[in-house]
Design a protein around this motif. Structure first.
Motif, mmCIF file in Angstrom:
data_model
loop_
_atom_site.group_PDB
_atom_site.id
_atom_site.type_symbol
_atom_site.label_atom_id
_atom_site.label_comp_id
_atom_site.label_asym_id
_atom_site.label_seq_id
_atom_site.Cartn_x
_atom_site.Cartn_y
_atom_site.Cartn_z
ATOM 1 N N LEU A 24 0.828 -1.206 0.000
ATOM 2 C CA LEU A 24 0.000 0.000 0.000
ATOM 3 C C LEU A 24 0.863 1.257 0.000
ATOM 4 O O LEU A 24 0.582 2.215 -0.733
ATOM 5 C CB LEU A 24 -0.950 0.005 1.192
ATOM 6 N N GLU A 25 1.933 1.248 0.770
ATOM 7 C CA GLU A 25 2.814 2.418 0.833
ATOM 8 C C GLU A 25 3.543 2.672 -0.486
ATOM 9 O O GLU A 25 3.926 3.797 -0.781
ATOM 10 C CB GLU A 25 3.809 2.265 1.982
ATOM 11 N N LEU A 26 3.700 1.632 -1.293
ATOM 12 C CA LEU A 26 4.303 1.792 -2.623
ATOM 13 C C LEU A 26 3.270 2.271 -3.649
ATOM 14 O O LEU A 26 3.618 2.900 -4.641
ATOM 15 C CB LEU A 26 4.935 0.481 -3.093
ATOM 16 N N VAL A 27 2.014 1.963 -3.402
ATOM 17 C CA VAL A 27 0.941 2.292 -4.331
ATOM 18 C C VAL A 27 0.454 3.730 -4.160
ATOM 19 O O VAL A 27 0.069 4.380 -5.127
ATOM 20 C CB VAL A 27 -0.226 1.289 -4.156
ATOM 21 N N THR A 28 0.465 4.217 -2.941
ATOM 22 C CA THR A 28 -0.040 5.575 -2.679
ATOM 23 C C THR A 28 0.671 6.178 -1.472
ATOM 24 O O THR A 28 1.154 5.452 -0.605
ATOM 25 C CB THR A 28 -1.566 5.563 -2.435
ATOM 26 N N ASP A 29 0.712 7.504 -1.451
ATOM 27 C CA ASP A 29 1.280 8.230 -0.312
ATOM 28 C C ASP A 29 0.194 8.629 0.682
ATOM 29 O O ASP A 29 0.480 9.288 1.680
ATOM 30 C CB ASP A 29 1.991 9.502 -0.803
ATOM 31 N N GLN A 30 -1.025 8.247 0.411
ATOM 32 C CA GLN A 30 -2.142 8.629 1.268
ATOM 33 C C GLN A 30 -2.048 7.949 2.631
ATOM 34 O O GLN A 30 -1.532 6.832 2.738
ATOM 35 C CB GLN A 30 -3.473 8.231 0.616
ATOM 36 N N PRO A 31 -2.584 8.596 3.655
ATOM 37 C CA PRO A 31 -2.640 7.929 4.959
ATOM 38 C C PRO A 31 -3.578 6.726 4.869
ATOM 39 O O PRO A 31 -4.479 6.696 4.024
ATOM 40 C CB PRO A 31 -3.207 9.006 5.894
ATOM 41 N N TYR A 32 -3.352 5.762 5.725
ATOM 42 C CA TYR A 32 -4.190 4.564 5.699
ATOM 43 C C TYR A 32 -4.340 3.998 7.099
ATOM 44 O O TYR A 32 -3.623 4.372 8.016
ATOM 45 C CB TYR A 32 -3.618 3.504 4.753
ATOM 46 N N GLN A 33 -5.270 3.082 7.203
ATOM 47 C CA GLN A 33 -5.545 2.412 8.468
ATOM 48 C C GLN A 33 -5.350 0.919 8.262
ATOM 49 O O GLN A 33 -5.673 0.387 7.190
ATOM 50 C CB GLN A 33 -6.987 2.725 8.876
ATOM 51 N N ARG A 34 -4.853 0.243 9.273
ATOM 52 C CA ARG A 34 -4.681 -1.210 9.198
ATOM 53 C C ARG A 34 -5.921 -1.907 9.763
ATOM 54 O O ARG A 34 -6.484 -1.449 10.755
ATOM 55 C CB ARG A 34 -3.440 -1.637 9.968
ATOM 56 N N LEU A 35 -6.287 -3.011 9.117
ATOM 57 C CA LEU A 35 -7.461 -3.778 9.533
ATOM 58 C C LEU A 35 -7.049 -5.214 9.857
ATOM 59 O O LEU A 35 -6.626 -5.956 8.970
ATOM 60 C CB LEU A 35 -8.503 -3.810 8.411
ATOM 61 N N LYS A 36 -7.201 -5.612 11.119
ATOM 62 C CA LYS A 36 -6.882 -6.994 11.500
ATOM 63 C C LYS A 36 -7.795 -7.990 10.800
ATOM 64 O O LYS A 36 -7.398 -9.113 10.522
ATOM 65 C CB LYS A 36 -6.997 -7.169 13.015
ATOM 66 N N GLY A 37 -9.017 -7.587 10.524
ATOM 67 C CA GLY A 37 -9.998 -8.496 9.951
ATOM 68 C C GLY A 37 -9.721 -8.957 8.534
ATOM 69 O O GLY A 37 -10.352 -9.901 8.056
ATOM 70 N N VAL A 38 -8.768 -8.314 7.830
ATOM 71 C CA VAL A 38 -8.429 -8.769 6.478
ATOM 72 C C VAL A 38 -7.009 -9.335 6.424
ATOM 73 O O VAL A 38 -6.422 -9.448 5.358
ATOM 74 C CB VAL A 38 -8.620 -7.665 5.400
ATOM 75 N N LYS A 39 -6.490 -9.727 7.604
ATOM 76 C CA LYS A 39 -5.194 -10.418 7.578
ATOM 77 C C LYS A 39 -5.411 -11.811 6.988
ATOM 78 O O LYS A 39 -6.537 -12.316 6.926
ATOM 79 C CB LYS A 39 -4.564 -10.480 8.969
ATOM 80 N N GLU A 40 -4.345 -12.410 6.542
ATOM 81 C CA GLU A 40 -4.431 -13.701 5.838
ATOM 82 C C GLU A 40 -4.876 -14.822 6.778
ATOM 83 O O GLU A 40 -4.791 -14.718 8.003
ATOM 84 C CB GLU A 40 -3.069 -14.026 5.199
ATOM 85 N N TRP A 41 -5.344 -15.898 6.182
ATOM 86 C CA TRP A 41 -5.781 -17.119 6.857
ATOM 87 C C TRP A 41 -4.636 -17.632 7.731
ATOM 88 O O TRP A 41 -3.487 -17.686 7.293
ATOM 89 C CB TRP A 41 -6.113 -18.141 5.787
ATOM 90 N N ASP A 42 -4.936 -18.037 8.946
ATOM 91 C CA ASP A 42 -3.934 -18.615 9.856
ATOM 92 C C ASP A 42 -3.846 -20.120 9.582
ATOM 93 O O ASP A 42 -4.801 -20.856 9.809
ATOM 94 C CB ASP A 42 -4.325 -18.347 11.307
ATOM 95 N N PHE A 43 -2.684 -20.557 9.103
ATOM 96 C CA PHE A 43 -2.499 -21.958 8.728
ATOM 97 C C PHE A 43 -1.859 -22.799 9.834
ATOM 98 O O PHE A 43 -1.424 -23.921 9.593
ATOM 99 C CB PHE A 43 -1.662 -22.048 7.450
#
Length: 191
Positions: free
Chosen positions: A65-84
């Motif tokens: 995301l930081e490479l795609v845009t310089d805009q501020p952003y928020q992190r979301l735990k709910g879209v982290k990858e599947w825990d294997f």
């Protein structure tokens, strides 16, 4: 109507080495960095503006995301990858083959301290709905996440057969969806 752009992170070292990468993380490769920069150019060339930006809490997504845009952003735990579970960091050859036929591992990982497909999918859908509910009509939102997140989310909209024919979840893939009346509609794969 609101628009969601769902994007997969760039290629990582574990992607390249074909190692299982869910809850664990590995850095973006040179190709992953270049692909993210190419995605940024694509967004700029197509005059795609994002009113809100979010990423998974995992570094590979936030770095993308930081490479795609310089805009501020928020992190979301709910879209982290599947825990294997104990399969994290192991060769992908050890995983059940059902993922490629059914689009899911079902409850396979539960007995290995991982996450079930049902709970994983519910977490992703809930998070994306809650996130989009906070967005105003007419606004565009970018969420950078993971391949299985995108696949399991799309399975809430389409059959696996249709997904296999029409959608690719390659690194830096971008899907466009609309959100209206608490419902998602798939528009197209833009990248």
């Amino acid at each position: 109507m609101k628009t969601l752009y769902l994007m997969r992170h760039g290629q990582t070292l574990f992607n390249k080495l074909e190692k299982t990468q869910g809850a664990c993380d590995s850095p973006l490769t040179a190709k992953g960095i270049e692909d993210a920069k190419t995605a940024k150019q694509f967004f700029e060339e197509h005059q795609m503006h994002f009113d809100h930006c979010f990423s998974s809490t995992q570094e590979r997504a936030s770095d993308t995301l930081e490479l795609v845009t310089d805009q501020p952003y928020q992190r979301l735990k709910g879209v982290k990858e599947w825990d294997f579970g104990i399969f994290e960091g192991e060769s992908e050859t050890l995983l059940p083959k059902t993922y490629y036929t059914d689009g899911s591992y079902g409850d396979f990982f539960v007995e290995f301290n991982g996450e079930s497909a049902t709970k994983f999918q519910a977490r992703v859908i809930r998070t994306l709905k809650e996130t989009m509910a906070q967005v105003s009509d007419g606004e565009n939102t970018l969420v950078v996440c993971h391949g299985a997140v995108m696949l399991m989310f799309m399975q809430s909209l389409f059959s696996m057969e249709k997904i296999a024919k029409e959608i690719s979840f390659h690194n830096c893939a971008v899907l466009k969806l609309t959100f209206d009346n608490n419902k998602f509609e798939f528009v197209e794969q833009v990248k």
